[in-house]
Design an enzyme around this catalytic site. Structure first.
Site, short mmCIF file in Angstrom:
data_model
loop_
_atom_site.label_atom_id
_atom_site.label_comp_id
_atom_site.label_asym_id
_atom_site.label_seq_id
_atom_site.Cartn_x
_atom_site.Cartn_y
_atom_site.Cartn_z
N GLU A 39 16.14 3.87 0.89
CA GLU A 39 15.08 2.90 0.60
C GLU A 39 15.65 1.69 -0.15
OE1 GLU A 39 11.27 4.44 -0.86
OE2 GLU A 39 11.41 2.97 -2.48
N TYR B 90 7.16 -2.49 -0.18
CA TYR B 90 6.16 -3.56 -0.15
C TYR B 90 5.68 -3.73 -1.58
CZ TYR B 90 2.29 -6.13 2.06
OH TYR B 90 1.41 -7.09 2.49
N ARG C 14 -1.86 3.39 0.48
CA ARG C 14 -2.98 2.65 -0.09
C ARG C 14 -2.47 1.61 -1.07
NH1 ARG C 14 -6.55 4.92 -4.77
NH2 ARG C 14 -4.66 4.18 -5.79
N ALA D 187 -5.14 5.57 2.13
CA ALA D 187 -4.04 5.49 3.10
C ALA D 187 -4.44 6.07 4.45
CB ALA D 187 -2.82 6.24 2.54
N GLN E 111 7.23 11.53 -3.61
CA GLN E 111 7.50 10.88 -4.89
C GLN E 111 8.73 11.55 -5.49
OE1 GLN E 111 7.46 8.41 -6.84
NE2 GLN E 111 5.24 8.29 -6.97
P1 FAD Z 1 -3.75 7.70 -0.90
O1 FAD Z 1 -3.11 8.74 -0.07
O2 FAD Z 1 -4.87 6.93 -0.33
O3 FAD Z 1 -4.20 8.38 -2.27
C1 FAD Z 1 -4.63 7.60 -3.37
C2 FAD Z 1 -5.49 8.43 -4.31
O4 FAD Z 1 -6.75 8.68 -3.69
C3 FAD Z 1 -4.92 9.81 -4.64
O5 FAD Z 1 -5.29 10.12 -5.96
C4 FAD Z 1 -5.60 10.73 -3.64
O6 FAD Z 1 -5.69 12.06 -4.13
C5 FAD Z 1 -6.97 10.07 -3.53
N1 FAD Z 1 -7.61 10.24 -2.20
C6 FAD Z 1 -7.03 10.17 -0.99
N2 FAD Z 1 -7.95 10.33 -0.01
C7 FAD Z 1 -9.14 10.49 -0.62
C8 FAD Z 1 -10.49 10.69 -0.17
N3 FAD Z 1 -10.79 10.77 1.14
N4 FAD Z 1 -11.49 10.79 -1.11
C9 FAD Z 1 -11.21 10.74 -2.43
N5 FAD Z 1 -9.95 10.56 -2.92
C10 FAD Z 1 -8.94 10.42 -2.04
N6 FAD Z 1 3.57 1.40 -3.67
C11 FAD Z 1 3.73 0.10 -3.34
O7 FAD Z 1 2.98 -0.76 -3.84
N7 FAD Z 1 4.71 -0.31 -2.48
C12 FAD Z 1 5.57 0.58 -1.90
O8 FAD Z 1 6.44 0.19 -1.13
C13 FAD Z 1 5.43 1.97 -2.21
N8 FAD Z 1 6.23 2.89 -1.65
C14 FAD Z 1 6.04 4.23 -1.95
C15 FAD Z 1 6.88 5.17 -1.32
C16 FAD Z 1 6.71 6.53 -1.60
C17 FAD Z 1 7.63 7.53 -0.91
C18 FAD Z 1 5.72 6.96 -2.53
C19 FAD Z 1 5.57 8.41 -2.86
C20 FAD Z 1 4.89 6.01 -3.14
C21 FAD Z 1 5.03 4.64 -2.85
N9 FAD Z 1 4.22 3.68 -3.44
C22 FAD Z 1 4.39 2.35 -3.13
C23 FAD Z 1 3.21 4.06 -4.46
C24 FAD Z 1 1.80 4.22 -3.87
O9 FAD Z 1 1.35 3.01 -3.33
C25 FAD Z 1 0.89 4.69 -5.01
O10 FAD Z 1 1.24 5.97 -5.43
C26 FAD Z 1 -0.62 4.61 -4.73
O11 FAD Z 1 -1.31 4.83 -5.97
C27 FAD Z 1 -1.16 5.66 -3.75
O12 FAD Z 1 -0.85 5.37 -2.45
P2 FAD Z 1 -1.10 6.50 -1.32
O13 FAD Z 1 -0.72 5.88 -0.04
O14 FAD Z 1 -0.44 7.75 -1.69
O15 FAD Z 1 -2.68 6.63 -1.42
#
Ligand code: FAD
Length: 318
Positions: free
Chosen positions: A17, A49, A106, A126, A177
């Site tokens: 990455e 991003y 997300r 997401a 993570q």
């Molecule tokens: P989601 O999967 O949508 O989850 C977000 C929260 O909502 C969680 O608490 C989940 O439990 C909850 N949730 C999910 N679905 C529901 C539902 N249907 N109802 C109620 N609650 C729900 N961030 C950046 O800005 N840029 C990056 O490039 C970046 N790269 C990353 C790469 C990796 C490998 C990881 C692990 C994280 C990265 N992040 C990045 C961080 C990430 O954007 C944050 O952790 C963010 O807070 C959550 O994104 P997510 O896609 O996991 O969200």
């Protein structure tokens, strides 16, 4: 090539990455960096991003550059604050730039914004973004996974149920993570396999290279620090070089253990540095690593049955 193809006959799949540098000479910096990655033959390189879309342009620029330089690319994309039109524009520009895969996230609200209302966004979670990208049928799709649960999630099991929703929505790969205790990862792996998450899962690895950077990272993601790492931080408190060396050794041991336990993939958070990445991969000597014959490789739609050393006694927070 789509990510689903990387995992069909290779284990572990190594991915790296990078992030878009903020300086004007970012294309030179990244070109130099990835030229050093060439000899490590990563399956793909992912490009982050910036939180809240702050690197929209530079992520597209750098992801397209890395693709032109001959690598498979996965561009991270967060949907927080973006309209459907903006997301479609970014996706079509990434596609035009030769980017075949998206890590669909997300994301977090921009810094300093309190009580952000995600319900007003076109994509609330997401999984919504994943469904949207999947409909286009162009990209391989990855998603984020949290071995200790997402920091904002009230219950670890609820977070993992939402993780399953992301794979049901179309995520074909999960990248975790960072974590410092492999038992955390093995416990997570066993738990999510039980609830039907079958796609490949790559372990996200970040070495402890600097105490301040570690503290910042932990405050953002909430990963726990095992006693061994705390002792390391204390021991090398006034010896940054010693800490870096110990951090690389610790990361090597983590990766070695994961490989021996049949991990699908190892995703190294390079911090735009090739030195530690090269050292860890050389130390582990993946080129000469031969998986035992009994191991099965992941196939699309197949269930999993990996050998791994699960510690049943592990509980989050003790
Ligand atoms: P989601 O999967 O949508 O989850 C977000 C929260 O909502 C969680 O608490 C989940 O439990 C909850 N949730 C999910 N679905 C529901 C539902 N249907 N109802 C109620 N609650 C729900 N961030 C950046 O800005 N840029 C990056 O490039 C970046 N790269 C990353 C790469 C990796 C490998 C990881 C692990 C994280 C990265 N992040 C990045 C961080 C990430 O954007 C944050 O952790 C963010 O807070 C959550 O994104 P997510 O896609 O996991 O969200």
């Amino acid at each position: 090539m789509h990510i689903r193809d990387f995992y069909k006959n290779k284990k572990p799949v190594v991915s790296l990455e990078v992030f878009p540098p903020k300086t004007e000479d970012r294309t030179e910096i990244i070109s130099r960096l990835v030229s050093k990655f060439k000899e490590l033959s990563p399956a793909f390189i992912s490009v982050t991003y910036g939180a809240g879309g702050t690197t929209r342009e530079t992520t597209i620029e750098i992801a397209s550059l890395v693709s032109r330089l001959g690598f498979e690319v996965m561009a991270h994309l967060t949907c927080v604050g973006h309209t459907t039109g903006e997301i479609d524009d970014i996706l079509s520009r990434l596609n035009a730039g030769g980017v075949g895969n998206i890590l669909a996230l997300r994301g977090d609200p921009p810094k300093g914004v309190q009580n952000y209302d995600h319900t007003k966004d076109d994509f609330r979670f997401a999984a919504d973004l994943i469904r949207h990208i999947r409909k286009k049928g162009i990209f391989g799709i990855g998603a984020a996974a949290y071995p200790e649960g997402h920091i904002a999630s009230p219950r670890i099991s609820t977070d993992w149920a939402y993780l399953k929703e992301k794979t049901d929505a179309g995520a074909e790969l999960l990248i975790t993570q960072l974590f410092f205790d492999n038992r955390v990862f093995y416990h997570f792996l066993e738990s999510v396999r039980k609830i039907g998450v079958t796609c490949p899962i790559s372990a996200g690895i970040l070495p402890v290279l600097n105490a301040g950077a570690l503290e910042r990272m932990i405050s953002l993601c909430g990963a726990s620090i095992p006693a061994e790492v705390l002792a390391m931080l204390e021991r090398y408190e006034s010896d940054p070089e010693g800490l870096e060396k110990a951090g690389i050794e610790y990361a090597t041991a983590q990766v070695q253990d994961l490989v021996e336990n049949g991990v699908d993939g190892v995703h190294l958070y390079t911090l735009n540095r090739s030195d530690w990445v090269t050292q860890v991969l050389r130390n582990v000597d993946l080129d000469r690593w031969e998986p035992p014959e009994a191991w099965q490789f992941w196939q699309p739609g197949a269930g999993e049955g990996l050998p791994h050393g699960v510690n049943e006694d592990y509980h989050r927070g003790g």
